[in-house]
Motif scaffolding. Structure first.
Motif, PDB file in Angstrom:
ATOM      1  N   CYS A  29       0.942  -0.745   0.010  1.00 21.41           N
ATOM      2  CA  CYS A  29       0.161   0.266  -0.316  1.00 21.41           C
ATOM      3  C   CYS A  29       0.733   1.291   0.225  1.00 21.41           C
ATOM      4  O   CYS A  29       2.326   1.589   1.244  1.00 21.41           O
ATOM      5  N   CYS A  34       0.100   3.307   4.189  1.00 22.51           N
ATOM      6  CA  CYS A  34       0.433   2.445   4.958  1.00 22.51           C
ATOM      7  C   CYS A  34       1.872   0.951   5.028  1.00 22.51           C
ATOM      8  O   CYS A  34       2.436   0.860   5.829  1.00 22.51           O
ATOM      9  N   CYS A  72      -5.726  -2.121  -0.018  1.00 24.12           N
ATOM     10  CA  CYS A  72      -5.318  -1.385   1.627  1.00 24.12           C
ATOM     11  C   CYS A  72      -7.013  -1.996   1.640  1.00 24.12           C
ATOM     12  O   CYS A  72      -8.003  -1.466   1.585  1.00 24.12           O
ATOM     13  N   HIS A  79      -7.005   2.310   3.408  1.00 30.74           N
ATOM     14  CA  HIS A  79      -6.802   2.810   1.976  1.00 30.74           C
ATOM     15  C   HIS A  79      -7.546   2.079   1.021  1.00 30.74           C
ATOM     16  O   HIS A  79      -7.226   3.244   0.600  1.00 30.74           O
TER      17      HIS A  79
HETATM   18 ZN   LIG Z   1      -2.817   0.721   3.013  1.00 35.60          ZN
END
Ligand SMILES: [Zn+2]
Length: 457
Positions: free
Chosen positions: A90, A93, A130, A133
């Motif tokens: 991702c 993150c 993700c 996200h």
């Molecule tokens: Zn993420």
């Protein structure tokens, strides 16, 4: 004639270091025309470093594989791909995720110039899914999320923005000043997320200043112990201060011992409510500034009166006396001393106002006990001086007296905060051209918050 043998000329430095690629002390000679890469490892006396490793060193790329190098128009384009364990992470993150789609296909990232030539990295930029996200572009090891530049390029840009002039950084990096602003924003945001600047705060200073015409203000928070800028945000009301206190959290708010600020009620009430153990100190700079303003009001009044009465010479003298009245007596030039002596003889009210304002400065130069006595005497003098601006100031100072006394008692070194404020003002002037206050805050945090990245090594 004897031949002198082979010689070396120092060219533009390529940002490549052996330590990164594990080839210590390697010297790289790139023959002009890009016909050949000749590499010699001095320490191991070997000539077997692969050209791909050399490209990785030159571009400062780690955790990636170089696939291909080509020259396009006047730039070098290096095709790369992340190593398999770096793939499908991702972009926000860094967690490993499932691939979603190929996104917008291949993308390019501007890398540090190779000598005098532009260089780009080119790679696939797939999107991943993700859980936190949702659908995002996958992370790449050589660049920050959402950036068109490599990490090394951005770090160098920030270092130059902090340490050199606006013109130098734009011309050397060959980007616009506005781009430098958005790079600073990205780097500052990442560094602040990685470091906790708000731990162990005990003595802080809160101040605000205008950063643009039209009453646009920034509130800044400085740590008195380290002299560093720790937080800044647009606005100068209670909500802005509360944003900082929210970020600090209840526990850390309770650990704050001293807060220096101006006399604004909005800050005072927020601090009293949220930091129960904090002693509020009124910033000496603001007290002196009020006295200077009162003195200037009287000077203007006397000047206007002289003009109205047609005393041209008196009006002219008063206009030039502004700096002589403002300055510390010890720092006056001979000419300014004469000006002051002239005022003493010709203009009694103005000279009285000058003495009152100088006396107020004195309370910050003596011991606490002396200062309290001096402050009592000063207030009595100011109340009956028949100069309305100083009578008004005496009222304000009586109201703010606990905070003023606390500042004298705790000897809050104002010099440090003043230094930070002066530097912020300089940065504000340089930051003209950035399109948001966010970029200005980022540049200030990088410069004065100790967040500036080192030059890529
Ligand atoms: Zn993420």
């Amino acid at each position: 004639m004897t031949a002198l043998g082979r010689r070396r000329w120092c060219g533009n430095e390529f940002r490549a270091r052996g330590a990164r690629s594990g080839v210590e002390g390697a010297h790289v000679a790139v023959l002009l025309g890009f016909r050949l890469l000749k590499v010699r490892n001095l320490r191991k006396e070997r000539c077997d470093v692969r050209p791909r490793s050399v490209w990785k060193m030159l571009l400062g790329v780690e955790r990636a594989v170089v696939e291909d190098v080509r020259v396009e128009l006047e730039a070098i384009v290096v095709s790369v791909r992340p190593k398999s364990r770096e793939k499908h992470r991702c972009g926000v993150c860094g967690r490993r995720c499932a691939r979603e789609d190929s996104g917008e296909g291949r993308r390019r990232w501007r890398a540090l110039d190779l000598g005098t030539t532009h260089a780009y990295l080119e790679a696939e930029a797939p999107r991943v899914y993700c859980k936190r996200h949702r659908v995002v572009v996958a992370a790449v090891p050589w660049a920050r999320h959402d950036s068109r530049f490599t990490v090394a390029f951005e770090d160098q840009c920030c270092w130059l923005a902090v340490n050199t002039s606006k013109k130098a950084v734009s011309q050397l990096m060959r980007v616009t000043w506005r781009t430098v602003g958005s790079i600073c924003e990205r780097v500052a945001e990442e560094t602040i997320a990685q470091r906790d600047l708000l731990t162990g705060l005990k003595r802080i200073g809160i101040d605000d200043f205008s950063h643009r015409k039209g009453h646009r203000y920034l509130t800044v928070v400085v740590c008195h112990d380290t002299g560093r800028l720790i937080w800044a945000a647009p606005g100068r009301d209670r909500q802005t201060v509360e944003k900082f206190l929210d970020l600090l959290g209840k526990e850390r708010c309770e650990q704050i011992e001293l807060v220096s600020c101006d006399m604004a009620e909005s800050i005072a009430s927020a601090i009293a409510e949220r930091c129960p153990d904090a002693i509020r100190c009124v910033d000496p700079f603001h007290v002196i500034a009020l006295a200077t303003d009162a003195l200037d009001e009287i000077r203007r009044e006397v000047w206007n009166q002289a003009r109205r009465e047609g005393q041209k010479q008196v009006a002219k003298d008063l206009k030039g006396a502004r700096f002589a009245l403002w300055k510390n007596p010890a720092g006056l030039s001979e000419r300014q001393q004469h000006k002051l002596a002239h005022i003493q003889q010709t203009n009694k009210p103005l000279y009285r106002a000058y003495l009152i304002s100088q006396q107020l400065r004195e309370i910050y130069r003596v011991s606490y006990e002396q200062a309290i006595r001096l402050l009592d005497a000063w207030l009595a003098w100011a109340r009956r001086c028949r100069l309305p601006p100083f009578v008004k100031l005496a009222k304000t100072i009586t109201k703010q007296r606990p905070g003023i006394e606390a500042a004298i008692q705790h000897r809050l070194s104002n010099a440090r905060i003043e230094q930070v404020n002066t530097q912020i003002r300089l940065i504000t002037r340089r930051a003209y051209g950035f399109h948001t206050p966010k970029a200005l805050i980022a540049l200030a945090m990088l410069s004065l918050g100790g967040l500036c990245p080192p030059l890529p090594a």
